[in-house]
Design an enzyme around this catalytic site. Structure first.
Site, PDB file in Angstrom:
ATOM      1  N   GLU A  42      75.436  60.519  58.120  1.00  0.00           N
ATOM      2  CA  GLU A  42      75.913  59.779  56.951  1.00  0.00           C
ATOM      3  C   GLU A  42      75.095  58.510  56.749  1.00  0.00           C
ATOM      4  O   GLU A  42      75.130  57.608  57.583  1.00  0.00           O
ATOM      5  CB  GLU A  42      77.387  59.403  57.126  1.00  0.00           C
ATOM      6  CG  GLU A  42      78.328  60.579  57.297  1.00  0.00           C
ATOM      7  CD  GLU A  42      79.708  60.130  57.742  1.00  0.00           C
ATOM      8  OE1 GLU A  42      80.411  59.447  56.958  1.00  0.00           O
ATOM      9  OE2 GLU A  42      80.087  60.444  58.887  1.00  0.00           O
TER      10      GLU A  42
ATOM     11  N   HIS B  81      78.431  63.655  53.165  1.00  0.00           N
ATOM     12  CA  HIS B  81      79.093  64.113  54.391  1.00  0.00           C
ATOM     13  C   HIS B  81      78.760  65.587  54.648  1.00  0.00           C
ATOM     14  O   HIS B  81      79.602  66.471  54.543  1.00  0.00           O
ATOM     15  CB  HIS B  81      80.600  63.911  54.270  1.00  0.00           C
ATOM     16  CG  HIS B  81      81.324  63.841  55.576  1.00  0.00           C
ATOM     17  ND1 HIS B  81      81.723  64.964  56.263  1.00  0.00           N
ATOM     18  CD2 HIS B  81      81.699  62.792  56.321  1.00  0.00           C
ATOM     19  CE1 HIS B  81      82.340  64.604  57.371  1.00  0.00           C
ATOM     20  NE2 HIS B  81      82.324  63.280  57.444  1.00  0.00           N
TER      21      HIS B  81
END
Length: 408
Positions: A364, A201
């Site tokens: 992501e 992330h």
């Protein structure tokens, strides 16, 4: 993927890091809690909190070193930040959202910690995001190996933590090469059948937040050549079960041709595209390479995503074995997240040393989000793991280069 509301000045309260580490590789963290590794044309630093990347340094087309990832100057600041936007960490044990904070395995229903979208009926939250209030990127990992070009972290997630069944043991390895950053995440269910889905992330800005023409990342050009479909979601970004076409020329079409992230945000279609009253992206695109037959995910030309900045000339291509890709365009940033001393423009009132809305983006690599609640997608073997069975594995490679155009 969450609004940042605190610590605009926290970086000023703690010792500041320089762009380069003074500690030798493998000797442990420097004075700011950073573990440094080195490649050819690339340098990076990591912290134990969330096994997070804290620095990623590349020279742009002018030879100026840019720090491309958001974070804090000091490792301690990550633990103190009340907003916790999952800066550079490994969300787990299940990344992204879980509908109603529940799932079923072999007829048994499990209730996990809710931590997003509170209501009067559900004051703690209507769903679970990134593993709950104490998901993996809230915890300190253990450094088990640290070499000049590589570092490996480990975590043991106990049975019942945040409501998840069974113990999970995981190893996260980051390696630098020739303008490359590779990551490998392995996780093993040791005692019970359990869901596992991880990701990375990282908040990216390929200009190092130093573009003197704009302080947003809307100028970045994005390309998803294998992503003609996306996961359909409701207005709080919970998957509905529908798989939606990204029709050519639509706001979510990044497959037919590369385009700047901000290119379509003034279209009516963009309103609500990232949830209720939200204009932007927080979208899970599917990665469909099956039509090309057997593929090698590391092969040249088979990247699943490419991000470019014409201003800095920096380009990154993302290669991965995962079959979904989420991009979040930092819609929730509100100029309270501070830049690091390695970033931005100094002493210019027109460019505050904070991250504004759309000032970054998150990319992501992952599997289909909330697949544990959609058996019709048939993701069980990708997301549910048993003791003695195959481990969970995620691999990705970020390949950097310098280009003079953003559309080549």
């Amino acid at each position: 993927m969450r609004l940042h509301t605190g610590l605009a000045s926290l970086g000023l309260l703690l010792p500041l890091a320089s762009a380069q580490s003074n500690s030798s590789a493998g000797a442990g963290p420097d004075e700011n809690g950073l573990y440094w590794i080195y490649g050819e044309g690339i340098t990076a630093a990591f912290i134990t909190y969330g096994a997070s990347v804290s620095r990623l340094l590349i020279h742009d087309k002018y030879g100026v070193e840019r720090d491309l990832v958001a974070g804090f100057d000091n490792a301690t600041a990550y633990t103190l930040d009340p907003a916790h936007p999952h800066l550079g960490g490994v969300p787990g044990r299940y990344a992204n959202r879980i509908q109603n904070s529940t799932f079923e395995i072999d007829g048994q229903t499990y209730h996990v910690d809710p931590n997003e979208n509170p209501t009067s009926e559900a004051p703690d939250g209507s769903d679970t995001l990134h593993g709950g209030h104490d998901g993996w990127d809230y915890r300190n990992f253990t450094v088990v190996s640290h070499a000049n070009d590589s570092i490996t972290f480990s975590i043991v997630d106990p049975d019942g933590k945040e409501g998840f069944p069974g113990e999970v043991v995981s190893y996260i390895t980051y390696t630098l090469g020739k303008m490359t950053w590779d990551l490998k995440m392995v996780a093993l269910a040791t005692t019970k059948k359990t869901p596992i889905m991880l990701s990375s992330h990282v908040y990216w800005n390929l200009d190092g937040f130093a573009n003197n023409e704009t302080n947003t990342a809307l100028n970045h050009t994005f390309y998803l050549p294998h992503s003609g479909q996306r996961v359909g979601v409701d207005n709080i970004l919970i998957p509905t079960g529908d798989i939606v076409a990204n029709k050519q020329g639509s706001v979510n079409d990044f497959w037919s041709t590369p385009k700047q992230i901000g290119a379509d945000l003034k279209k009516p279609e963009a309103e609500g595209n990232c949830g209720f009253n939200c204009t932007g992206y927080d979208t899970c695109w599917l990665v469909n390479r099956g039509q090309e037959g057997p593929y090698d995910w590391r092969a040249e030309g088979d990247f699943v995503a490419r991000l470019q900045s014409e201003w800095s000339g920096i380009q990154v291509e993302v290669y991965t074995d995962q079959e979904a890709f989420q991009m979040y365009s930092c819609n929730g940033q509100n100029a309270t997240m501070p830049l690091k001393t390695t970033q931005g423009i100094h002493d210019n009132a027109d460019f505050p040393r904070t991250i504004p809305q759309y000032g970054c983006l998150v990319m992501e690599v992952e599997d289909w989000i909330d697949g544990i609640n959609h058996p019709e997608w048939q993701r069980g073997k990708k997301q549910i793991f048993s003791p003695g069975g195959d481990p969970y594995v995620l691999q990705a490679s970020y390949v950097f280069s310098i280009n003079d155009t953003a559309t080549s």
